[in-house]
Design a protein around this motif. Structure first.
Motif, PDB file in Angstrom:
ATOM      1  N   ILE B  79       1.031  -1.196   0.051  1.00 46.97           N
ATOM      2  CA  ILE B  79      -0.125  -0.024   0.011  1.00 46.97           C
ATOM      3  C   ILE B  79       0.729   1.323  -0.099  1.00 46.97           C
ATOM      4  O   ILE B  79       0.456   1.975  -0.802  1.00 46.97           O
ATOM      5  N   THR B  80       1.806   1.390   0.868  1.00 50.51           N
ATOM      6  CA  THR B  80       2.698   2.446   1.065  1.00 50.51           C
ATOM      7  C   THR B  80       3.392   2.609  -0.206  1.00 50.51           C
ATOM      8  O   THR B  80       3.670   3.526  -0.565  1.00 50.51           O
ATOM      9  N   PHE B  81       3.954   1.602  -0.780  1.00 46.95           N
ATOM     10  CA  PHE B  81       4.832   1.745  -1.919  1.00 46.95           C
ATOM     11  C   PHE B  81       3.984   2.193  -3.232  1.00 46.95           C
ATOM     12  O   PHE B  81       4.327   3.036  -4.124  1.00 46.95           O
ATOM     13  N   GLY B  82       2.798   1.678  -3.115  1.00 45.01           N
ATOM     14  CA  GLY B  82       1.896   2.095  -4.308  1.00 45.01           C
ATOM     15  C   GLY B  82       1.263   3.434  -4.140  1.00 45.01           C
ATOM     16  O   GLY B  82       1.392   4.344  -4.968  1.00 45.01           O
ATOM     17  N   PHE B  83       1.082   3.805  -3.101  1.00 47.41           N
ATOM     18  CA  PHE B  83       0.614   5.364  -2.792  1.00 47.41           C
ATOM     19  C   PHE B  83       1.804   6.288  -3.085  1.00 47.41           C
ATOM     20  O   PHE B  83       1.647   7.411  -3.862  1.00 47.41           O
ATOM     21  N   GLY B  84       3.042   5.975  -2.646  1.00 50.79           N
ATOM     22  CA  GLY B  84       4.210   6.799  -2.801  1.00 50.79           C
ATOM     23  C   GLY B  84       4.376   6.728  -4.167  1.00 50.79           C
ATOM     24  O   GLY B  84       4.852   7.903  -4.919  1.00 50.79           O
ATOM     25  N   TYR B  93      -2.180  12.451   1.374  1.00 56.24           N
ATOM     26  CA  TYR B  93      -2.283  11.328   1.933  1.00 56.24           C
ATOM     27  C   TYR B  93      -1.214  10.658   2.376  1.00 56.24           C
ATOM     28  O   TYR B  93      -1.052   9.936   3.105  1.00 56.24           O
ATOM     29  N   MET B  94      -0.180  10.905   1.493  1.00 59.65           N
ATOM     30  CA  MET B  94       0.916  10.392   2.027  1.00 59.65           C
ATOM     31  C   MET B  94       1.571  10.939   3.324  1.00 59.65           C
ATOM     32  O   MET B  94       2.325  10.292   4.266  1.00 59.65           O
ATOM     33  N   THR B  97      -0.147   9.350   6.098  1.00 58.77           N
ATOM     34  CA  THR B  97       0.344   8.218   6.410  1.00 58.77           C
ATOM     35  C   THR B  97       1.694   8.247   7.190  1.00 58.77           C
ATOM     36  O   THR B  97       1.819   7.633   8.069  1.00 58.77           O
ATOM     37  N   VAL B  98       2.450   9.235   6.872  1.00 60.52           N
ATOM     38  CA  VAL B  98       3.723   9.520   7.746  1.00 60.52           C
ATOM     39  C   VAL B  98       3.431  10.004   8.889  1.00 60.52           C
ATOM     40  O   VAL B  98       3.957   9.500  10.080  1.00 60.52           O
ATOM     41  N   ASP B  99       2.431  11.006   9.146  1.00 59.81           N
ATOM     42  CA  ASP B  99       1.981  11.714  10.229  1.00 59.81           C
ATOM     43  C   ASP B  99       1.292  10.697  11.280  1.00 59.81           C
ATOM     44  O   ASP B  99       1.492  10.757  12.350  1.00 59.81           O
ATOM     45  N   ALA B 100       0.450   9.803  10.614  1.00 56.83           N
ATOM     46  CA  ALA B 100      -0.251   9.175  11.615  1.00 56.83           C
ATOM     47  C   ALA B 100       0.145   7.778  11.766  1.00 56.83           C
ATOM     48  O   ALA B 100      -0.170   7.240  12.808  1.00 56.83           O
ATOM     49  N   VAL B 101       1.037   7.193  11.034  1.00 56.18           N
ATOM     50  CA  VAL B 101       1.593   5.776  11.259  1.00 56.18           C
ATOM     51  C   VAL B 101       3.046   5.716  11.360  1.00 56.18           C
ATOM     52  O   VAL B 101       3.600   5.283  12.509  1.00 56.18           O
TER      53      VAL B 101
END
Lengths: 952, 202
Positions: B79-84, B93-94, B97-101
């Motif tokens: 998921i992360t690789f795809g989003f990035g 959104y990225m 992801t960084v701020d929340a996870v």
């Protein structure tokens, strides 16, 4: 070579491999074995191809040998080995007279499978009772004449040991003549021939038979040749008769002639032979004295030349041996020896004593031999009748006038019985009855001068003018003496009871005088207690069982009586002998025997079988009796110390494998409680402080020197220049680093409004750059932030891989290493950067940048690097290691940790980013210090107390 | 093969080293080799990520212990690789992801480390009572006191404390840096001489 394609990687591999050489994948799924798979049954024949060469050779050899054995077996049928050796088979005429195919009755009776080849010629005779009884119709030695007359007609290969050897029929001779001598004469005229024997036959089967074989046609094979076959001795009329080598016979004859003593009495067995062959030519003049010496015993003498019936007389012993069977005298011309006639000596062996016949025989005539007839075997019947008196031998009717075979009288009969026998009787078989009779009236020691045979010998000797005692050859005297041990089958052990008496002096027991049972003296104590079942037992057996054999074992009484009898030497049969010590040691212990051997009454009575009604025949040892060997303990003889050591070793080994039980005490629970307490304390306190955003803790205005230089550096950065910001920290320290770097970036932006190029040294660098820009409000629109726009005022160059190599490459050619789409961040060379700010949480990254930059400062590659400032923003943990670079001037300024950032903000009146965390930082640090101090002191006290308790 | 790899590594190292001494002759070659190293390093990161995913997938296939976490890891990675790859790092959104996870998770791990260190400091004297343990705890407490902000303001003499303690820390740091430099030099020389073959030739 064929290749196998790997199913996984798809590459070709040699077919010799089982596993792919690239990816290690099994190429042959069949060869892969998995645990738990059921074995596949394979035909072992298919596996023969993969057998090694050496194994194939062995298998081939075994097959070849098996085939050879099979072929040999087909060619040479196996010889019956279960049959007893037929010593008389060789005596049969092997010459293969086609006319003489009749088998004598006595021989036919011995061999039930023999087929009478000439039933017509076969005289009507009953089955001979005794094979030793010669029939008047058939002459044993007539067959020799047949063999002599037609030796070449017989094949040489004939089974010697086969009892089925057919004795060719011999024509009846009307005249008493020495058949044997005639045969010998004929054979002597013939050239030497070889008698072949089959090497495959057993030696035992051949035995002495070859020596008595009738002349057989010779064959190229010798006795020991591999081609020798026992079939050569069989009557094979179809086979051509071959010549025989009878030179040995001539040699024996010559030897006998040279050393023979006509006056020496010849044994009666020789006379029997002679008497059995009345057909022998009286005028042959053949000296058969060699027969006397067949056994190599001195004493055999030649027959007197003047006695035409000498050859016949030499054979009279056979008749005498037959035991007085009624047999026609050998010298009777009317008698025609035939193959069916049993030799006299044979008939004498088994014939019933017929005193009338024997007494009527003229003294000067050889004892006739009776053919083996049914009545001639009455001696055998006599054996079954224990009460019947028996004679040791069948005394021939007419003792030989020439030979003194009195010694034969002693062969099997008691002296008393032989003497009391009225006239030598062929039916006197008392000696035989004494072999097994319990209450046999007759039990004479073997070779004792008993019975009518002895009388006949005496009479013959007397008639011949020869004293009985002198006629006995020396070599036979020893035989006539009472042996120390009974003859086989002779259970009459009276001689055992009378060891001191010589045989001659021992009175011949009466023919029908009941003789004491053997060992009667020894078992005299228990003889009276003979169980009544012995009679029944005796009736079952043909021989009279001796008392010692039929009587069951007894306990101490018998053993004691045995010893007592032996020691006392009752009846003086055996003188007590002092046994050597080693023999005495071998003797069973009386005590053991007496204690363990049960009495007869205690033994159970047999209810079935041959021992029905008897007790104690088979001792019934209880299970687990002491007769069993003691069980030997297999335990090692180890001392106590050794056992203790072994137990210790075992304990050690056991402790290695056994899991140790963990001691779970309250100590572990207290540790977990302390952790939770500390965690909860920090969460609660610090959470409250952060949420309240208090700023009560004061900040010290004292700023470190390295931090003070940052302001000077930033003030020297030209406005609108490019500044490189290297972000090299982990997300875990993002909070601290953002708080520490924010004052520097804010001041730089406020002072120079440079174009910022953010470069990440980790894969998360790009994401952390955006977070940093956001936290520092660079990209926040004004008035809250500085309103920088991505790609315009700041550019995120992304991730720089390679570590030191990447830094070196970026420094030397930044556009080539990081081709960025950012217009603003795109620079031609590294020297275009007015300043470099390295934000790192570990000293390695800072050290790399410092070292790489310093290495190029002095070179001509980047000549402007010498004036390019380098600012390091480090965390509190990395600052000590980067401090030397600051001290050396390689780093122009360094801001470390939250305390430094807070002071820098306080000093420069910058937005309070670090100030926000200052109170929580302070309170947390205070709590940590307090916990450490208090806890250490508490644990120190508890430790000392525990040690004191342990010491006490 | 071993000889070829060793020769290749040694040659590349010597070229880069000689490039510093002979920039006119070997500088371009040196730059090329350095660029190749940077590219290989970048690919190594991808290979590492791929290997991580493969290991976790194998664990999931064999139903080993921790396979669930492996599945979660692989899912998050994808998921992360795809989003990035699709959205880019500047995408909100990225950033979320960084701020929340990412940052909270790692920050929490760092907080656990802090608590563990405090607990270990508290238990230090219970396990081991000696001079060095006491000195260690004393120095740690002093530095914390000197650097921590107190409600009462900085403690008197904190600067002096920091200077004194800084002197010792700086000296120690220099020693470490020199040691690191020397170790790096020796490691490079061993690779150049072929003694060490970290690339799998030995």
């Amino acid at each position: 070579m064929a290749d196998i394609r790997c199913p996984k990687c798809g590459r070709n591999n040699p077919d010799l491999l089982d596993v792919c050489q690239f990816c290690q994948t099994p190429l042959k799924t069949d060869s892969v074995l998995h645990s738990g798979d059921a074995p596949t049954k394979k035909n072992t024949g298919e596996l023969e191809a993969i057998l090694p060469d050496w194994l194939k050779d062995v298998r081939q050899q075994s097959r070849a040998s098996a085939e050879d054995d099979a072929s040999k077996t087909v060619k040479n049928p196996t010889v019956r080995k279960n049959e007893p050796p037929d010593f008389l088979a060789g005596l049969a005429s092997q010459a293969g007279n086609a006319d003489d195919e009749e088998i004598p009755d006595w021989l036919a009776s011995m061999n039930p499978s023999a087929k009478p080849e000439s039933p017509a010629a076969k005289p009507p005779q009953d089955k001979p009772a005794s094979p030793f009884v010669s029939s008047p119709e058939s002459d044993f030695f007539a067959q020799f004449e047949q063999g002599i007359s037609e030796p070449a007609s017989e094949p040489s290969q004939e089974e010697v040991s086969s009892p089925e050897g057919k004795i060719p029929d011999q024509p009846q001779h009307s005249q008493e003549k020495d058949e044997l001598s005639e045969w010998f004469t004929q054979t002597a005229e013939k050239p030497e021939e070889f008698i072949e024997l089959d090497p495959e036959t057993q030696q035992t089967e051949r035995g002495w038979a070859p020596s008595f074989d009738s002349p057989l046609p010779s064959q190229p094979e010798s006795f020991d040749s591999p081609n020798f076959r026992p079939d050569a001795f069989r009557e094979d009329k179809s086979a051509p008769k071959e010549k025989e080598d009878l030179s040995w016979l001539h040699n024996l004859e010559e030897t006998a002639k040279q050393t023979g003593d006509p006056d020496t009495p010849k044994p009666k067995w020789g006379a029997g032979i002679e008497s059995a062959s009345p057909q022998q030519s009286p005028g042959s003049g053949e000296d058969l004295s060699w027969l006397d010496k067949l056994s190599g015993i001195e004493g055999f003498t030649e027959q007197p030349a003047g006695q035409p019936a000498a050859p016949q007389d030499d054979l009279n012993w056979l008749n005498q041996v037959g035991g007085g069977q009624e047999s026609p005298p050998l010298d009777t011309p009317s008698e025609k020896p035939s193959s069916q006639e049993t030799p006299s000596w044979l008939s004498d062996l088994g014939a019933e004593p017929e005193p009338s016949q024997s007494s009527d025989s003229p003294p000067d005539k050889p004892i006739t031999s009776k053919p083996f007839a049914s009545e001639d075997l009455s001696w055998l019947d006599a054996l079954d009748k224990p009460s019947q008196p028996s004679q040791p031998f069948n005394v021939p009717e007419k003792p030989s006038s020439q030979e003194d075979l009195s010694w034969l009288l002693n062969l099997g009969g008691a002296a008393a019985s032989a003497q009391d026998t009225p006239a030598p009787s062929r039916d006197d078989l008392s000696w035989l009855s004494g072999l097994g009779g319990n209450s046999e009236p007759l039990s004479t020691p073997p070779f004792a001068k008993t019975g009518p045979l002895a009388d006949e010998n005496l009479q013959a000797a007397s008639s011949g003018g020869e004293p009985a005692g002198e006629t006995v050859p020396d070599w036979l005297k020893s035989a006539t003496e009472v042996p120390s041990m009974p003859a086989p089958g002779d259970v009459s052990l009276d001689w055992f009871n009378q060891p001191g008496q010589p045989v001659e002096e021992k009175p011949v027991p009466a023919a029908r005088t009941p003789q004491p049972p053997p060992f009667s003296d020894l078992f005299s104590a228990s003889g009276e207690s003979q169980p009544p079942s012995n009679d029944d037992v005796d009736s079952l057996f043909s021989l009279e069982m001796p008392e010692w054999l039929s009587r069951p074992e007894h306990g101490t009484d018998e053993s004691a009586s045995l010893q007592t009898a032996a020691s006392s030497g009752k009846d003086g049969s055996l003188a007590p002998v002092d046994l050597p010590s080693w023999v005495q040691a071998m003797r069973p212990v009386e005590a053991v025997i007496s204690e363990e051997s049960p009495s007869v009454e205690d033994q159970p009575e047999e209810k079935e079988g041959p021992l029905a009604g008897m007790r104690g025949v088979i001792p019934g040892a209880p299970i687990g009796s002491s007769m069993r060997p003691k069980a030997i303990s297999l335990k090692l003889q180890a001392t106590d110390e050794q056992q203790a050591s072994a137990a210790l070793l075992e304990q050690i080994l056991g402790s290695e494998t056994s899991p140790r039980a963990l001691v779970t005490s309250s100590f572990v629970a207290s540790q977990q409680v302390l952790r939770w307490v500390v965690t909860a304390l920090f969460l609660v306190v610090l959470g409250a402080v952060v949420s309240l955003r208090t700023q009560r803790i004061p900040i010290s205005p004292n700023l470190p020197i390295e931090a003070g230089n940052i302001t000077d550096v930033l003030m020297n950065v030209p406005a609108g220049s490019n500044v490189l910001v290297v972000v090299d920290y982990e997300p875990s320290l993002a909070g601290e680093m953002e708080a520490v770097s924010a004052p520097v970036l804010d001041q730089m932006v406020l002072l120079s409004h440079p174009n910022l190029s953010f470069l990440g040294m980790s894969p998360n660098g790009s994401l952390l750059v955006e977070r940093l820009v956001t936290s520092s409000r660079i990209n926040t629109p004004a008035p809250d932030g500085f309103g920088y726009q991505a790609g315009v005022q700041y550019c995120n160059l992304g991730y720089l891989p390679g570590g030191a190599a990447g830094v070196l490459g970026f420094i030397e050619a930044p556009g080539q290493i990081v081709p960025s789409a950012c217009v603003g961040g795109k620079v031609g060379s590294y020297s275009n950067y007015a300043a470099v700010i390295v934000i790192t949480d570990h000293a390695e990254s800072g050290r790399v940048w410092v070292e790489q930059l310093h290495a190029l400062r002095g070179t001509q590659i980047v000549p402007t690097l010498a004036n390019q400032p380098l600012i390091v923003v480090a965390s509190a943990q990395a600052a000590p290691l980067l401090q030397p670079y600051v001290s050396s001037g390689q780093v122009n300024g360094m801001l470390s940790g939250l305390s430094g950032a807070a002071r820098y903000e306080y000093k420069n009146a910058l937005p309070p980013t670090a100030r926000t965390y200052w109170d929580a930082f302070g309170i947390g640090m205070t709590m940590a210090i307090a916990l450490i101090i208090i806890g250490s002191l508490w644990n120190l006290f508890m430790g000392i107390r525990a040690r004191r308790l342990e010491a006490e | 093969m071993r000889v070829f790899t060793a020769a290749l590594a040694i040659g590349a190292g010597l070229i880069v080293l000689m490039g510093y001494f002979y920039p006119d002759q070997l500088d371009s070659l040196r730059i090329v080799l350095v660029d190749w190293a940077i590219i290989i390093a970048a690919m190594a990161v991808l290979v590492g990520i791929f290997n991580l995913a493969a290991v976790q997938m194998e664990k999931i296939r064999r139903r080993q212990k921790g396979g669930t976490y492996g599945a979660l890891l692989v899912l998050a990675l994808i998921i992360t690789f795809g989003f990035g790859f699709i959205l880019g790092p500047e995408n909100p959104y990225m950033q979320m992801t960084v701020d929340a996870v990412i940052v909270p998770v790692e920050a929490s791990l760092m907080a656990i480390l802090a608590v563990t260190l405090i607990y270990a400091s508290i238990r230090l004297l219970r396990r081991r009572v000696d001079v060095m343990s006491v000195v260690f705890l004393g120095v740690a407490v002093i530095f914390l006191l000197a650097s921590m902000p107190t409600p009462f303001g900085p403690i008197p003499g904190d600067w002096f404390i920091l200077q004194i303690t800084g002197m010792f820390s700086r000296g120690g740091a220099r020693g470490l840096l020199i040691g690191i430099a020397l170790g790096t030099l020796l490691t490079g020389l061993r690779v150049l001489f072929g003694v060490d073959r970290p690339y799998g030739g030995n």
